[in-house]
Design an enzyme around this catalytic site. Structure first.
Site, mmCIF file in Angstrom:
data_model
loop_
_atom_site.group_PDB
_atom_site.id
_atom_site.type_symbol
_atom_site.label_atom_id
_atom_site.label_comp_id
_atom_site.label_asym_id
_atom_site.label_seq_id
_atom_site.Cartn_x
_atom_site.Cartn_y
_atom_site.Cartn_z
ATOM 1 N N PRO A 10 -6.891 -26.395 4.213
ATOM 2 C CA PRO A 10 -7.626 -25.686 5.260
ATOM 3 C C PRO A 10 -6.866 -24.522 5.882
ATOM 4 C CG PRO A 10 -6.993 -27.898 5.978
ATOM 5 C CD PRO A 10 -6.725 -27.822 4.505
ATOM 6 N N ASN A 11 -7.640 -23.489 6.180
ATOM 7 C CA ASN A 11 -7.190 -22.279 6.895
ATOM 8 C C ASN A 11 -6.354 -21.324 6.044
ATOM 9 O OD1 ASN A 11 -8.455 -22.994 9.358
ATOM 10 N ND2 ASN A 11 -6.800 -24.430 9.776
ATOM 11 N N ARG A 18 -4.033 -14.127 9.337
ATOM 12 C CA ARG A 18 -3.681 -15.285 10.150
ATOM 13 C C ARG A 18 -2.218 -15.201 10.581
ATOM 14 N NH1 ARG A 18 -3.009 -21.527 7.981
ATOM 15 N NH2 ARG A 18 -2.555 -22.428 10.016
ATOM 16 N N TYR A 23 3.047 -16.229 8.937
ATOM 17 C CA TYR A 23 2.630 -16.436 7.543
ATOM 18 C C TYR A 23 2.753 -15.201 6.665
ATOM 19 C CZ TYR A 23 0.872 -20.787 9.442
ATOM 20 O OH TYR A 23 0.785 -22.006 10.042
ATOM 21 N N ASN A 75 -0.184 -26.660 -1.192
ATOM 22 C CA ASN A 75 0.031 -26.350 0.217
ATOM 23 C C ASN A 75 -1.200 -26.892 0.938
ATOM 24 O OD1 ASN A 75 0.325 -25.385 2.777
ATOM 25 N ND2 ASN A 75 0.837 -23.297 2.196
ATOM 26 N N ALA A 78 -2.448 -27.919 7.465
ATOM 27 C CA ALA A 78 -2.183 -28.912 8.508
ATOM 28 C C ALA A 78 -2.390 -30.348 8.036
ATOM 29 C CB ALA A 78 -3.068 -28.627 9.725
ATOM 30 N N HIS A 81 0.485 -32.856 7.587
ATOM 31 C CA HIS A 81 1.157 -33.577 8.657
ATOM 32 C C HIS A 81 0.504 -34.914 9.018
ATOM 33 C CE1 HIS A 81 3.143 -29.778 8.855
ATOM 34 N NE2 HIS A 81 2.061 -29.150 9.276
ATOM 35 N N ASP A 88 -2.250 -40.615 -0.446
ATOM 36 C CA ASP A 88 -2.624 -41.653 -1.413
ATOM 37 C C ASP A 88 -3.129 -41.031 -2.714
ATOM 38 O OD1 ASP A 88 -1.908 -43.633 0.324
ATOM 39 O OD2 ASP A 88 -3.957 -44.214 0.877
ATOM 40 N N GLU A 99 5.418 -29.578 -3.268
ATOM 41 C CA GLU A 99 4.754 -29.154 -2.027
ATOM 42 C C GLU A 99 5.357 -27.825 -1.591
ATOM 43 O OE1 GLU A 99 3.840 -32.141 0.892
ATOM 44 O OE2 GLU A 99 4.708 -30.925 2.478
ATOM 45 N N HIS A 101 5.205 -24.610 1.460
ATOM 46 C CA HIS A 101 4.741 -24.059 2.742
ATOM 47 C C HIS A 101 5.300 -22.663 2.894
ATOM 48 C CE1 HIS A 101 3.160 -27.904 3.970
ATOM 49 N NE2 HIS A 101 4.280 -28.440 3.516
ATOM 50 N N ARG A 108 9.416 -25.240 13.428
ATOM 51 C CA ARG A 108 8.237 -24.977 14.255
ATOM 52 C C ARG A 108 7.949 -26.176 15.177
ATOM 53 N NH1 ARG A 108 3.509 -22.827 10.701
ATOM 54 N NH2 ARG A 108 2.746 -22.329 12.794
ATOM 55 N N ARG A 112 4.743 -30.466 13.198
ATOM 56 C CA ARG A 112 4.843 -29.934 11.830
ATOM 57 C C ARG A 112 6.097 -30.434 11.103
ATOM 58 N NH1 ARG A 112 0.858 -25.767 11.864
ATOM 59 N NH2 ARG A 112 0.664 -24.847 13.932
HETATM 60 C C1 DQA Z 1 1.542 -24.294 6.386
HETATM 61 C C2 DQA Z 1 2.214 -24.983 7.572
HETATM 62 C C3 DQA Z 1 1.257 -25.911 8.285
HETATM 63 O O1 DQA Z 1 1.886 -26.511 9.401
HETATM 64 C C4 DQA Z 1 0.053 -25.148 8.765
HETATM 65 O O2 DQA Z 1 -0.879 -26.033 9.369
HETATM 66 C C5 DQA Z 1 -0.601 -24.351 7.697
HETATM 67 C C6 DQA Z 1 0.262 -23.592 6.796
HETATM 68 C C7 DQA Z 1 2.472 -23.246 5.740
HETATM 69 O O3 DQA Z 1 2.183 -22.831 4.617
HETATM 70 O O4 DQA Z 1 3.446 -22.807 6.360
HETATM 71 O O5 DQA Z 1 -1.815 -24.251 7.616
HETATM 72 O O6 DQA Z 1 1.248 -25.268 5.392
#
Ligand code: DQA
Length: 151
Positions: A10-11, A18, A23, A75, A78, A81, A88, A99, A101, A108, A112
């Site tokens: 998400p996002n 953003r 980022y 990635n 959120a 977390h 699972d 993984e 980020h 941060r 997180r």
């Molecule tokens: C993120 C870090 C997460 O805490 C955040 O919610 C994101 C982006 C990162 O790529 O730094 O959406 O995964």
């Protein structure tokens, strides 16, 4: 040819506009292109998907159990977390998982600092912005090479 699945949560569709101070300026398309260039340069294929919802991410990971996916780079935004469901689903996979980020989640807000998904990944790359993606692809391919050498 190894097949890497790059999954975004998400996002991350909003990258580029953003919070660029955290980022960066790269869009999701830029990030995916950087990962794909690394994969292609190494003779691998990269499939990518972004989903805002947990359920879609879960369904894609379930599919990855049988669709010939050789490694996953994720990635989860959120969801990283707190999504035990995602954790699972990742745990059910037999393939290498990296993984990634963009930001250094440990530098941060406290919420997180925990990655529930990272506990079932082979490793985590965080804090290198878009450059983390080619690194993650290389890490996934290195893990595959090691597995192949061990069999
Ligand atoms: C993120 C870090 C997460 O805490 C955040 O919610 C994101 C982006 C990162 O790529 O730094 O959406 O995964």
């Amino acid at each position: 040819m190894p097949r890497i699945l790059l999954l975004h949560g998400p996002n991350l569709s909003q990258l580029g506009s953003r919070d660029p101070t955290i980022y960066g300026d790269a869009t999701l398309a830029d990030v995916v292109a950087a990962a794909r260039a690394e994969a292609i340069g190494a003779g691998a294929q990269l499939d990518d998907e972004q989903h805002e919802g947990e359920a879609d991410l879960l369904r894609r990971l379930h599919l990855a159990r049988t669709d010939g996916t050789d490694a996953v780079v994720i990635n989860a935004g959120a969801l990283t977390h707190y999504s035990f469901a995602l954790r699972d689903a990742l745990e059910m996979l037999d393939v290498p998982i990296v993984e990634v980020h963009l930001s250094n989640i440990h530098a941060r807000e406290e919420f997180r600092h925990t990655s529930v998904t990272g506990a079932v990944a082979d490793g985590i790359i965080a804090g290198f912005g878009i450059d983390g993606y080619p690194l993650a692809v290389r890490a996934a391919l290195a893990l595959l090479d090691r597995r192949a050498a061990a069999t």
